[in-house]
Design a protein around this motif. Structure first.
Motif, mmCIF file in Angstrom:
data_model
loop_
_atom_site.group_PDB
_atom_site.id
_atom_site.type_symbol
_atom_site.label_atom_id
_atom_site.label_comp_id
_atom_site.label_asym_id
_atom_site.label_seq_id
_atom_site.Cartn_x
_atom_site.Cartn_y
_atom_site.Cartn_z
ATOM 1 N N ALA A 85 61.962 73.585 53.713
ATOM 2 C CA ALA A 85 62.210 75.028 53.729
ATOM 3 C C ALA A 85 62.743 75.493 52.386
ATOM 4 C CB ALA A 85 63.204 75.387 54.839
ATOM 5 N N GLU A 86 62.429 76.733 52.010
ATOM 6 C CA GLU A 86 62.953 77.329 50.788
ATOM 7 C C GLU A 86 64.467 77.519 50.924
ATOM 8 O OE1 GLU A 86 61.378 78.076 48.027
ATOM 9 O OE2 GLU A 86 59.317 77.705 48.682
ATOM 10 N N ALA A 87 65.189 77.347 49.787
ATOM 11 C CA ALA A 87 66.645 77.495 49.813
ATOM 12 C C ALA A 87 67.158 78.394 48.697
ATOM 13 C CB ALA A 87 67.309 76.124 49.742
ATOM 14 N N GLY A 130 70.168 77.930 37.940
ATOM 15 C CA GLY A 130 68.970 77.923 37.123
ATOM 16 C C GLY A 130 67.804 77.157 37.710
ATOM 17 N N LEU A 131 67.933 76.716 38.959
ATOM 18 C CA LEU A 131 66.880 75.948 39.620
ATOM 19 C C LEU A 131 66.418 76.658 40.886
ATOM 20 C CD1 LEU A 131 68.474 72.363 39.446
ATOM 21 C CD2 LEU A 131 66.947 73.447 37.774
ATOM 22 N N GLU A 132 65.174 76.389 41.287
ATOM 23 C CA GLU A 132 64.669 76.827 42.586
ATOM 24 C C GLU A 132 64.858 75.669 43.562
ATOM 25 O OE1 GLU A 132 63.517 79.777 43.454
ATOM 26 O OE2 GLU A 132 63.750 80.607 41.435
ATOM 27 N N TRP A 133 65.483 75.956 44.713
ATOM 28 C CA TRP A 133 65.849 74.891 45.639
ATOM 29 C C TRP A 133 65.046 74.947 46.929
ATOM 30 C CZ3 TRP A 133 69.526 71.040 44.821
ATOM 31 C CH2 TRP A 133 70.254 71.154 43.624
ATOM 32 N N LEU A 134 64.816 73.758 47.483
ATOM 33 C CA LEU A 134 64.287 73.649 48.834
ATOM 34 C C LEU A 134 65.132 72.626 49.575
ATOM 35 C CD1 LEU A 134 62.484 70.783 49.371
ATOM 36 C CD2 LEU A 134 60.973 71.917 47.761
ATOM 37 N N THR A 135 65.116 72.690 50.894
ATOM 38 C CA THR A 135 65.837 71.713 51.706
ATOM 39 C C THR A 135 64.837 70.877 52.487
ATOM 40 O OG1 THR A 135 66.093 73.288 53.542
ATOM 41 C CG2 THR A 135 67.888 73.137 51.936
ATOM 42 N N ALA A 136 65.164 69.611 52.637
ATOM 43 C CA ALA A 136 64.370 68.693 53.451
ATOM 44 C C ALA A 136 65.292 68.155 54.537
ATOM 45 C CB ALA A 136 63.830 67.557 52.587
ATOM 46 N N ILE A 138 68.807 67.178 52.738
ATOM 47 C CA ILE A 138 68.582 66.818 51.343
ATOM 48 C C ILE A 138 68.116 68.064 50.605
ATOM 49 C CG2 ILE A 138 67.247 65.366 49.765
ATOM 50 C CD1 ILE A 138 66.843 63.555 52.397
ATOM 51 N N GLY A 139 68.817 68.426 49.544
ATOM 52 C CA GLY A 139 68.413 69.556 48.720
ATOM 53 C C GLY A 139 67.708 69.059 47.469
ATOM 54 N N ILE A 140 66.668 69.767 47.064
ATOM 55 C CA ILE A 140 65.908 69.390 45.874
ATOM 56 C C ILE A 140 65.805 70.611 44.972
ATOM 57 C CG2 ILE A 140 63.742 68.442 44.985
ATOM 58 C CD1 ILE A 140 63.292 67.508 47.986
ATOM 59 N N GLY A 141 66.320 70.502 43.743
ATOM 60 C CA GLY A 141 66.279 71.599 42.789
ATOM 61 C C GLY A 141 65.188 71.370 41.753
ATOM 62 N N LEU A 142 64.335 72.370 41.545
ATOM 63 C CA LEU A 142 63.210 72.241 40.629
ATOM 64 C C LEU A 142 63.216 73.327 39.568
ATOM 65 C CD1 LEU A 142 61.919 71.851 43.839
ATOM 66 C CD2 LEU A 142 60.240 70.692 42.405
ATOM 67 N N LYS A 143 62.626 72.997 38.427
ATOM 68 C CA LYS A 143 62.422 73.963 37.362
ATOM 69 C C LYS A 143 61.126 73.613 36.653
ATOM 70 C CE LYS A 143 64.604 76.022 33.276
ATOM 71 N NZ LYS A 143 65.801 76.001 32.396
ATOM 72 N N ASP A 144 60.253 74.605 36.489
ATOM 73 C CA ASP A 144 58.963 74.402 35.828
ATOM 74 C C ASP A 144 58.187 73.251 36.460
ATOM 75 O OD1 ASP A 144 59.574 76.450 34.038
ATOM 76 O OD2 ASP A 144 60.533 75.075 32.637
ATOM 77 N N GLY A 145 58.265 73.142 37.789
ATOM 78 C CA GLY A 145 57.497 72.125 38.493
ATOM 79 C C GLY A 145 58.099 70.745 38.466
ATOM 80 N N LYS A 180 73.353 65.256 51.594
ATOM 81 C CA LYS A 180 74.489 65.500 52.476
ATOM 82 C C LYS A 180 74.392 64.562 53.679
ATOM 83 C CE LYS A 180 74.731 70.347 51.080
ATOM 84 N NZ LYS A 180 74.709 71.771 51.512
ATOM 85 N N ASP A 181 75.422 63.706 53.834
ATOM 86 C CA ASP A 181 75.365 62.752 54.934
ATOM 87 C C ASP A 181 76.221 63.195 56.110
ATOM 88 O OD1 ASP A 181 78.049 62.008 54.490
ATOM 89 O OD2 ASP A 181 77.498 60.317 53.214
ATOM 90 N N SER A 182 76.159 62.412 57.179
ATOM 91 C CA SER A 182 76.842 62.775 58.418
ATOM 92 C C SER A 182 78.338 62.506 58.370
ATOM 93 C CB SER A 182 76.221 62.005 59.587
ATOM 94 O OG SER A 182 76.246 60.610 59.347
ATOM 95 N N PHE A 183 78.828 61.951 57.247
ATOM 96 C CA PHE A 183 80.253 61.674 57.098
ATOM 97 C C PHE A 183 80.958 62.731 56.255
ATOM 98 C CE2 PHE A 183 78.036 57.602 57.545
ATOM 99 C CZ PHE A 183 78.627 57.140 58.709
#
Length: 211
Positions: free
Chosen positions: A133-135, A140-146, A158-165, A173-176
């Motif tokens: 999903a988009e986040a 300065g990054l475009e984020w999505l969540t998994a 899990i968040g993933i930040g991208l720039k220029d592909g 982020k864990d359960s603890f």
């Protein structure tokens, strides 16, 4: 083990500017990146935050290098503060602790599954194991969540930040209540890798333990 096996439950890494992706959404950038990246190498830093009990205080960062080839082949090397290697040849995962001179092995099998490692080192069929999903934009990054679809995974999101592909960062982020932040630099996308690149050689005198 001195270091949390973040990317072997793991753990980690990938790469380069893809043309025409600068204005694309994070999800579009990521899908283009995954489909076009068969292998990569680069460097990383990893910091752990204790978001609940530790009031967000960061622990000392670790750093190292990585190389991977999809699916399921990677070498994730911690250089600081301790030397440790996580390596997989597509069938077996090896974890080498230099200080202990010990190698722990386990079958890779479906272990990547819904782990952060699957995002970087697994197959291209990510939506089988994750809800993407988009986040929005941040730092300065475009984020999505998994979000893992499996209920027995250690990681909640899990968040993933991208720039220029290019994936520039991951937030695990864990359960603890802990968050591990990975930042990637010096990526090389689809480098030439030797046929024996991921063959693990047990260091001389090392104890081998199978799990």
């Amino acid at each position: 083990m001195k270091l949390n096996l973040t990317l072997a439950g793991l753990l980690a890494a990938t790469t380069f500017a893809l043309s025409g992706t600068a204005s694309a959404s994070a999800l579009d950038q990521f899908k283009t990146f995954v489909s076009g990246t068969k292998a990569a190498r680069g460097e990383f830093t990893q910091t752990q935050l204790r978001s609940r009990q530790g009031a967000g205080k960061a622990q000392p960062a670790s750093s190292g290098s990585f190389v991977f080839a999809r699916p399921g082949k990677f070498i994730w090397t911690y250089h600081k503060p301790y030397e440790q290697v996580l390596q997989a040849d597509g069938e077996t995962l090896y974890v080498y602790d230099k200080d202990l001179n010990q190698v722990t092995t386990r079958k890779l099998g479906n272990a990547l599954g819904s782990s952060p490692a699957a995002i970087l080192f697994g197959s291209n069929d990510l939506e089988k194991n994750f809800t993407l999903a988009e986040a929005g934009a941040r730092d300065g990054l475009e984020w999505l969540t998994a979000t893992p679809k499996a209920k027995d995974t250690t990681f909640e999101q899990i968040g993933i930040g991208l720039k220029d592909g290019v994936p520039q960062a991951m937030e695990l982020k864990d359960s603890f209540g802990q968050t591990s932040v990975l930042k990637f630099t010096n990526f090389q996308r689809n480098p030439q890798l030797g046929a024996q690149q991921f063959k693990f050689e047990v260091p001389k005198g090392a104890e081998v333990v199978s799990q």
